[in-house]
Design an enzyme around this catalytic site. Structure first.
Site, PDB file in Angstrom:
ATOM      1  N   SER A 141      33.479  31.747  49.962  1.00 16.86           N
ATOM      2  CA  SER A 141      32.606  32.866  49.281  1.00 16.86           C
ATOM      3  C   SER A 141      31.994  33.418  50.056  1.00 16.86           C
ATOM      4  CB  SER A 141      32.247  32.955  48.785  1.00 16.86           C
ATOM      5  OG  SER A 141      33.141  32.829  46.747  1.00 16.86           O
ATOM      6  N   ASP A 143      32.491  42.899  46.359  1.00 15.84           N
ATOM      7  CA  ASP A 143      32.628  41.954  45.836  1.00 15.84           C
ATOM      8  C   ASP A 143      31.452  41.998  47.445  1.00 15.84           C
ATOM      9  OD1 ASP A 143      30.425  39.499  45.374  1.00 15.84           O
ATOM     10  OD2 ASP A 143      32.250  38.764  44.373  1.00 15.84           O
ATOM     11  N   HIS A 189      28.182  38.010  44.869  1.00 14.78           N
ATOM     12  CA  HIS A 189      27.752  37.081  44.050  1.00 14.78           C
ATOM     13  C   HIS A 189      27.314  36.091  44.450  1.00 14.78           C
ATOM     14  CE1 HIS A 189      31.693  35.349  44.993  1.00 14.78           C
ATOM     15  NE2 HIS A 189      30.930  34.524  45.498  1.00 14.78           N
TER      16      HIS A 189
HETATM   17  N1  ARG Z   1      35.599  33.235  41.405  1.00 19.40           N
HETATM   18  C1  ARG Z   1      35.168  33.690  42.390  1.00 19.40           C
HETATM   19  C2  ARG Z   1      34.333  31.613  42.671  1.00 19.40           C
HETATM   20  O1  ARG Z   1      34.440  30.548  42.416  1.00 19.40           O
HETATM   21  C3  ARG Z   1      34.336  34.637  41.992  1.00 19.40           C
HETATM   22  C4  ARG Z   1      32.938  33.856  41.208  1.00 19.40           C
HETATM   23  C5  ARG Z   1      31.622  35.270  40.673  1.00 19.40           C
HETATM   24  N2  ARG Z   1      32.558  35.807  39.900  1.00 19.40           N
HETATM   25  C6  ARG Z   1      32.081  35.888  38.258  1.00 19.40           C
HETATM   26  N3  ARG Z   1      33.085  36.770  37.404  1.00 19.40           N
HETATM   27  N4  ARG Z   1      31.756  34.766  37.830  1.00 19.40           N
HETATM   28  O2  ARG Z   1      32.944  31.861  42.989  1.00 19.40           O
HETATM   29  N1  ASP Z   2      35.067  32.587  44.726  1.00 17.68           N
HETATM   30  C1  ASP Z   2      34.547  31.194  45.544  1.00 17.68           C
HETATM   31  C2  ASP Z   2      32.876  30.580  46.194  1.00 17.68           C
HETATM   32  O1  ASP Z   2      32.220  31.574  45.353  1.00 17.68           O
HETATM   33  C3  ASP Z   2      35.608  30.700  45.605  1.00 17.68           C
HETATM   34  C4  ASP Z   2      37.062  30.568  45.945  1.00 17.68           C
HETATM   35  O2  ASP Z   2      36.444  29.502  45.050  1.00 17.68           O
HETATM   36  O3  ASP Z   2      38.411  31.050  46.252  1.00 17.68           O
HETATM   37  O4  ASP Z   2      32.881  30.291  47.075  1.00 17.68           O
END
Ligand code: ARG
Ligand code: ASP
Length: 734
Positions: free
Chosen positions: A659, A223, A87
């Site tokens: 991330s 990921d 991502h």
């Molecule tokens: N929750 C994770 C972060 O905050 C992964 C986000 C990417 N994935 C998604 N399905 N939007 O960035």
């Molecule tokens: N998914 C988040 C990021 O892209 C990491 C998190 O918020 O735990 O940085």
């Protein structure tokens, strides 16, 4: 057997005692030696503070980069190979994709250095050195200074530091505030601008579970994606050139094939973006009761519309996938955050903490003077701030975030304002400079724009704006407009979109080709533009100044409160809130109890992917080759007891920006790749709680398995250094 049980018990006990002792924290690498190394070693770390951060010798920090400013990545070979999340590389993978070569869908493996793809605008920044510059930043400050002059003096001092600090000319310096402005550090950095795409799994692996599984454990997402840093022949940062060569790092991370077990020490080294761990209870209350519900409601409306359109049309799905994911990400996080803050009684706990704080203040005459009014001042200013804070969020979410035509209009409006601000003689040059850039931007913008989708979002969110925004902040123009349609938002939206020139590239180009004066005239009569400008003007007149003024007061209080907490709770060690600078956090691999009677174990396996598998579903489909590898149990050296590990969780305190951060074992070997947090613990940005907050990582063995067995990119494995620390061996030719 007995003896074994006993050892297990001791191990468990020490896990629990270290857990309860753990408050989380994202610590500054250069201060580990002074502050944290004993705690870390007690918990299991085998390295020294100098192994983690050193200015003179290579250390783990030399393998970590800030990736594109928003994520983290790490160097995993002597030839500049970088590992980060899927991502995080998504935009680049998407940019290189076409319908014929769809790398998002099918994955990508460069297969040779020549095949690695350049990414204009993407960079990777190393931290060379971290200096405490607080004294220099505070030089000339006095207690009676107002916030404005204080700020001016500080930026003047920072300017001086920037120009005088010791560094090479290919290096940069950035000074950042810590502890709400109580301490300042300078970061000497090296930024590489030639970062090429090396490989990525198909989205069915890299985004497995998509938004349904986002922020959720148990998780099965692979990921990851891979890039490579290129440098000039003398190994220095350089703009893209065919003559550039793979970067030779000061340090790269060895990769452990040993895997993890519950109770193992782990640490995460990266660039966490933003946390607010030291807020007063009244601020948390405002977030939980006012701000989060509003932004959740607004995004809820937009997302429902876009989701429906995406499901009905493949082109719309392509155009909106990335925008949808980014809006859904924090929408979902805020929902989880609110649940977690309530379930963990964060507000009540913070109130108790404040009682203790005030008792200590009142017991010390020296503190009474400085701090006795802090809490009541917070109450007073947060009460005044509430409506402006809410309005600011409404405006930001609706105008700048979710309704594309409004956002596009505000962009045009800022160009128009600049144009009108310069005098006649400079305008021709301005147009010559800006017009091609605007045209260029609009090409990309309209490629991923569907006016039917936007019209529906506009209709829904305009109504939200009129009903949810404080009436005193709504421009008369809008009130009258809506009244003239008898509150028929559907009709209003339809006519605005029919008459506007901003809904497709052809109309827009026709407008842009006109002479500046007639283009301007036409734009100013555009119904969508007029609505956006009326909202912007109302924001400038009614919201902006009081918002900034109160925010400044609150920030000053927060700075004092932070200082006070450190002073009053003398025995407590404080870590600064995240601010997109390099940090280390550590914890142990550990399951958790999401609710009464339920325990989540800390590891998932490929078998779990097969359990979630839904043929044809865009979130839970599984590529055929992966199913075959599973059936044949063809896991190579990467499996564990006949199973293929996929993800694991631990008590590391992480946030957005982490991330792509490496998860390291006690010896500094790479064991996983951080990418998310668990649903019940998303409140960790405000209230970290080791009982329930967990970060989620991809097991490095799953990544290697996908690269090697799935992607057939064995040559990448060959440039890595694989180790088995338990057997004390380096793995060769396995
Ligand atoms: N929750 C994770 C972060 O905050 C992964 C986000 C990417 N994935 C998604 N399905 N939007 O960035
Ligand atoms: N998914 C988040 C990021 O892209 C990491 C998190 O918020 O735990 O940085």
């Amino acid at each position: 057997m007995r003896r074994f049980l006993f050892i297990q018990l001791i191990a468990l006990l020490s896990v629990f005692s270290s857990l309860s002792a753990q408050d989380g924290g994202m610590w500054i690498p250069s201060l580990i030696k002074q502050l944290n190394i004993d705690d870390m070693q007690d918990m299991g770390l085998k390295l020294s503070a100098d192994d983690l951060y050193s200015v003179n010798n290579s250390s783990v920090k030399d393998a970590i980069v800030h990736f594109g400013g928003g994520c983290t990545a790490e160097v995993i070979s002597s030839e500049g190979l970088l590992l980060t999340n899927h991502h995080c590389g998504y935009g680049q993978i998407q940019a290189h994709s076409t319908l014929e070569n769809n790398y998002l869908k099918d994955g990508f493996w460069a297969s040779s250095r020549r095949g690695e793809l350049k990414n204009p605008g993407l960079d990777a920044t190393f931290i060379i050195r971290i200096d405490d510059v607080t004294n220099k930043v505070f030089e000339g400050l006095t207690n009676d200074m107002d916030e404005g002059s204080r700020k001016a003096k500080i930026s003047q001092n920072i300017h001086l530091i920037n120009s005088s600090i010791e560094k090479e000319d290919f290096q940069d310096v950035k000074v950042k505030a810590f502890f709400n402005g109580n301490q300042y550090f300078a970061f000497i950095t090296e930024t590489f601008m030639d970062v090429r795409l090396v490989g990525a799994p198909p989205s069915m692996i890299g985004k497995f579970g998509s938004d349904t599984d986002n922020w959720v454990w148990p998780r099965h997402t692979g990921d990851f994606s891979m890039f490579r840093i290129y440098a000039s022949k003398d190994n220095k940062p350089a703009e893209y050139s065919e003559d550039n060569v793979p970067y030779r790092p000061k340090h790269f991370l060895p990769i452990s094939l040993d895997g993890v077990n519950e109770g193992d020490f782990t640490m995460v080294y990266g660039f966490p973006g933003r946390t607010e761990e030291y807020l007063p209870s009244v601020a948390i209350k405002q977030i939980v009761e006012v701000i989060n519900p509003a932004r959740i409601e607004i995004r809820d409306k937009a997302l429902k519309i876009v989701d429906k359109e995406m499901r009905a049309d493949a082109t719309i799905k392509m155009q909106y996938a990335s925008k949808y994911a980014s809006i859904a990400n924090y929408w979902k996080k805020w929902i989880g955050e609110n649940k977690g803050l309530k379930a963990s009684h964060a507000i009540e706990k913070r109130e108790k903490y404040e009682e203790v704080f005030m008792e200590k203040v009142n017991a010390n005459p020296e503190y009474i003077d400085k701090y006795s009014e802090l809490m009541s001042d917070f109450d007073k200013y947060y009460a005044q701030f509430e409506k402006y804070n809410l309005a600011n969020n409404y405006f930001g979410e609706i105008v700048y975030r979710n309704v594309e035509i409004l956002k596009f209009s505000t962009m045009l409006h800022s160009v128009v304002k600049k144009y009108e601000d310069i005098d006649e003689s400079g305008r021709e040059a301005f147009v010559a400079d800006v017009k091609p850039r605007v045209i260029d931007y609009t090409k990309g913008y309209f490629k991923n724009y569907n006016s039917k989708v936007d019209e529906k979002v506009f209709e829904s969110l305009l109504e939200e704006y009129m009903t949810g925004m404080d009436p005193e902040f709504i421009p008369t123009y809008l009130t009258e407009l809506v009244a003239s349609y008898n509150n028929d938002y559907s009709k209003l939206a339809k006519e605005v979109f029919e008459d506007s020139n901003l809904t497709n590239i052809e109309d827009f180009n026709k407008l842009a080709e006109k002479s500046p004066s007639s283009a301007l005239e036409k734009l100013k009569a555009d119904p969508a533009y007029k609505i956006a400008v009326s909202m912007l003007d109302a924001y400038d007149i009614f919201i902006k100044d009081p918002y900034v003024e109160l925010n400044t007061k609150i920030k000053k209080l927060q700075r004092t409160y932070m200082e006070a907490q450190v002073e009053v709770f003398k025995d407590k060690k404080f870590y600064p809130d995240a601010n997109s600078t390099l940090r280390v956090t550590w914890g142990i691999v550990n399951g958790y109890e999401p609710k009464d009677g339920v325990y989540y174990s800390p590891k998932t396996y490929l078998g779990g992917i097969m359990e979630k598998y839904q043929p044809g579903d865009y979130e839970f489909d599984v590529p055929e080759k992966l199913r075959t590898l599973y059936d044949e149990k063809d896991f190579g050296v990467y499996g564990e007891d006949g199973k293929m590990p996929v993800c694991f969780i631990a008590t590391n305190h992480t946030t957005g920006g982490n991330s792509g951060s490496p998860a390291l074992d006690a010896n500094g070997n790479l064991i996983g790749l951080n990418f998310d947090r668990v649903w019940e613990g998303t409140m960790s940005d405000i209230n970290y709680d080791a009982n329930i907050c967990r970060n989620i990582m991809v097991d490095i063995r799953y990544i290697l398995f996908i690269v090697d067995k799935y992607g057939g990119a064995r040559y990448l494995i060959d440039e890595m250094k694989l180790v088995r620390p338990k057997a004390q061996t380096v793995v060769e030719g396995e």
